[in-house]
Motif scaffolding. Sequence first.
Motif, short mmCIF file in Angstrom:
data_model
loop_
_atom_site.label_atom_id
_atom_site.label_comp_id
_atom_site.label_asym_id
_atom_site.label_seq_id
_atom_site.Cartn_x
_atom_site.Cartn_y
_atom_site.Cartn_z
N PRO A 53 28.81 34.07 -25.78
CA PRO A 53 27.65 34.96 -25.66
C PRO A 53 27.57 35.71 -24.34
N ILE A 54 28.09 35.13 -23.26
CA ILE A 54 27.99 35.79 -21.96
C ILE A 54 28.76 37.11 -21.97
N LEU A 55 29.83 37.20 -22.79
CA LEU A 55 30.61 38.44 -22.86
C LEU A 55 29.95 39.48 -23.74
N ASN A 56 28.85 39.13 -24.40
CA ASN A 56 28.09 40.11 -25.17
C ASN A 56 27.23 40.99 -24.27
N GLY A 57 27.25 40.70 -22.96
CA GLY A 57 26.50 41.49 -22.00
C GLY A 57 27.43 42.25 -21.06
N ILE A 58 26.85 43.22 -20.36
CA ILE A 58 27.58 44.01 -19.37
C ILE A 58 27.16 43.53 -17.99
N LEU A 59 28.13 43.22 -17.16
CA LEU A 59 27.85 42.75 -15.81
C LEU A 59 27.56 43.95 -14.90
N TRP A 60 26.42 43.88 -14.20
CA TRP A 60 26.08 44.90 -13.22
C TRP A 60 25.89 44.20 -11.88
N GLN A 61 26.83 44.44 -10.99
CA GLN A 61 26.80 43.83 -9.66
C GLN A 61 26.23 44.83 -8.65
N LEU A 62 25.27 44.37 -7.86
CA LEU A 62 24.68 45.20 -6.81
C LEU A 62 25.01 44.58 -5.48
N ARG A 63 25.65 45.36 -4.64
CA ARG A 63 26.10 44.89 -3.33
C ARG A 63 25.65 45.88 -2.25
N GLY A 64 24.35 45.95 -2.03
CA GLY A 64 23.84 46.90 -1.04
C GLY A 64 24.04 48.32 -1.50
N ALA A 65 24.88 49.06 -0.79
CA ALA A 65 25.10 50.46 -1.12
C ALA A 65 26.14 50.66 -2.21
N GLU A 66 26.79 49.58 -2.65
CA GLU A 66 27.82 49.69 -3.68
C GLU A 66 27.37 49.00 -4.96
N THR A 67 27.77 49.56 -6.09
CA THR A 67 27.47 48.94 -7.37
C THR A 67 28.74 48.90 -8.21
N VAL A 68 28.88 47.83 -8.98
CA VAL A 68 30.04 47.64 -9.85
C VAL A 68 29.54 47.27 -11.24
N MET A 69 30.11 47.88 -12.27
CA MET A 69 29.77 47.52 -13.65
C MET A 69 31.04 47.14 -14.38
N VAL A 70 30.98 46.04 -15.14
CA VAL A 70 32.16 45.47 -15.81
C VAL A 70 31.79 45.03 -17.21
N ALA A 71 32.71 45.25 -18.14
CA ALA A 71 32.55 44.71 -19.51
C ALA A 71 33.93 44.26 -19.99
N THR A 72 33.95 43.19 -20.77
CA THR A 72 35.21 42.69 -21.33
C THR A 72 34.93 41.86 -22.57
N ASN A 73 35.93 41.80 -23.44
CA ASN A 73 35.86 40.89 -24.59
C ASN A 73 36.97 39.84 -24.52
N GLY A 74 37.64 39.76 -23.37
CA GLY A 74 38.72 38.81 -23.20
C GLY A 74 40.09 39.38 -23.51
N HIS A 75 40.13 40.52 -24.22
CA HIS A 75 41.40 41.18 -24.54
C HIS A 75 41.51 42.54 -23.86
N ARG A 76 40.40 43.10 -23.50
CA ARG A 76 40.36 44.37 -22.77
C ARG A 76 39.24 44.28 -21.75
N LEU A 77 39.32 45.11 -20.74
CA LEU A 77 38.32 45.09 -19.67
C LEU A 77 38.17 46.49 -19.11
N ALA A 78 36.94 46.83 -18.75
CA ALA A 78 36.66 48.11 -18.09
C ALA A 78 35.80 47.84 -16.87
N LYS A 79 36.17 48.45 -15.75
CA LYS A 79 35.46 48.23 -14.49
C LYS A 79 35.31 49.57 -13.76
N ILE A 80 34.11 49.82 -13.26
CA ILE A 80 33.87 51.02 -12.46
C ILE A 80 32.98 50.67 -11.29
N SER A 81 33.26 51.26 -10.14
CA SER A 81 32.44 51.03 -8.96
C SER A 81 31.99 52.37 -8.39
N ARG A 82 30.83 52.36 -7.75
CA ARG A 82 30.24 53.57 -7.20
C ARG A 82 29.44 53.24 -5.94
#
Length: 375
Positions: A158-187
Amino acid sequence: MRFSITREALQKGLGATAAAVPTRAALPVLSNILIQAQDDSVRLSGTDMSIFVSLSVPAEVSEAGVVALPARQLLEISRVLDDAPVKFAAADGGLEADGSRVDIECGRSRFRLYGQAPDEFPDFPEIDSSSGWEMAAGELQTLIERTSFAVSTEDSRPILNGILWQLRGAETVMVATNGHRLAKISRELDGTGSPAETDLIIPPKALNQVQKLYPAETVLQIARSENHLAFRSKDREVFTSLIEGPYPNYEQVIPKDNDKTATVNRVALETAVRRVAVMADDSTRRVRLSFQAGDLGFKVQTPDLGEAEDAVSLDYEGEDIEIGFNATYLLEVLRHMPDEDVRMTFKAPERAATFSPATGEPDYLCLVMPLRILD
């Protein structure tokens, strides 16, 4: 309660809020949309107890009031009405404690809807906005668009049914995966306020509403409580429950030692994969990619069905190598690449391959796990 509203405004409000109304509601009141008429606007709200959506639309209110009416019938009525003012009024007997009766008029059309007592409608979560932060809706929508396709739809983790949004001060990272593919973007965050360092796991359905409801130029007020996250603007709100639990350490699966690199035109690669995938097995969608100097070959062999081959030019120098991939995963990754050319890195047929824009966005990366090649 009595108000008049344009059909366009009514459809806009109902279309936004009905998306949060469950198809099969655990509680009867959740099948309804809450309508609150006051001053010069009408606020429409819907929820499935996980996602809460609320939108204000302009209206001529002659008598304030609140009512809960069935969402499906309201939406269908709005679609078949003439392009004329739509009038809502409490039916004879008013809004009673045990339910709601409302007459709807548009031209010569007449409807009477029976709803439920508005005080049964659940309250929205209480989230203090003073400790929140601001972010341009368009910036957040880019993060969502580039990652949400990779989220899992299976119930086993179930945890992979969500999208991870990491907040690190002035930087943000968003990640999603189903265990076979993964997408990550930072801004780098381009807004006011510095959110506390935190990890949020958000249901994709809620972020989908953020994509749909807010114009790109809107400045969002974002805040969280212990279990909820809120996205607010002047006339609309989206609240969502957060998924609890630790997200897997995605950095561990991103290869750091891939020593082979290929650059290929995105459209040419996507077109070739789409062609040969016509003959791929429905269960595995396996496509064989053969990398050689200056040439990328594609091959699919499916017993009792047939085979397909294709090839495109690419920039690659290294030893020949063959890798099998799920064609569906490849096509989804390529569809979200923003550049004309894609940079691929890999090491061995059994190791994960990465995909990123060849130029322009080094902060965006996708990963696809390989499939075993059958001789």
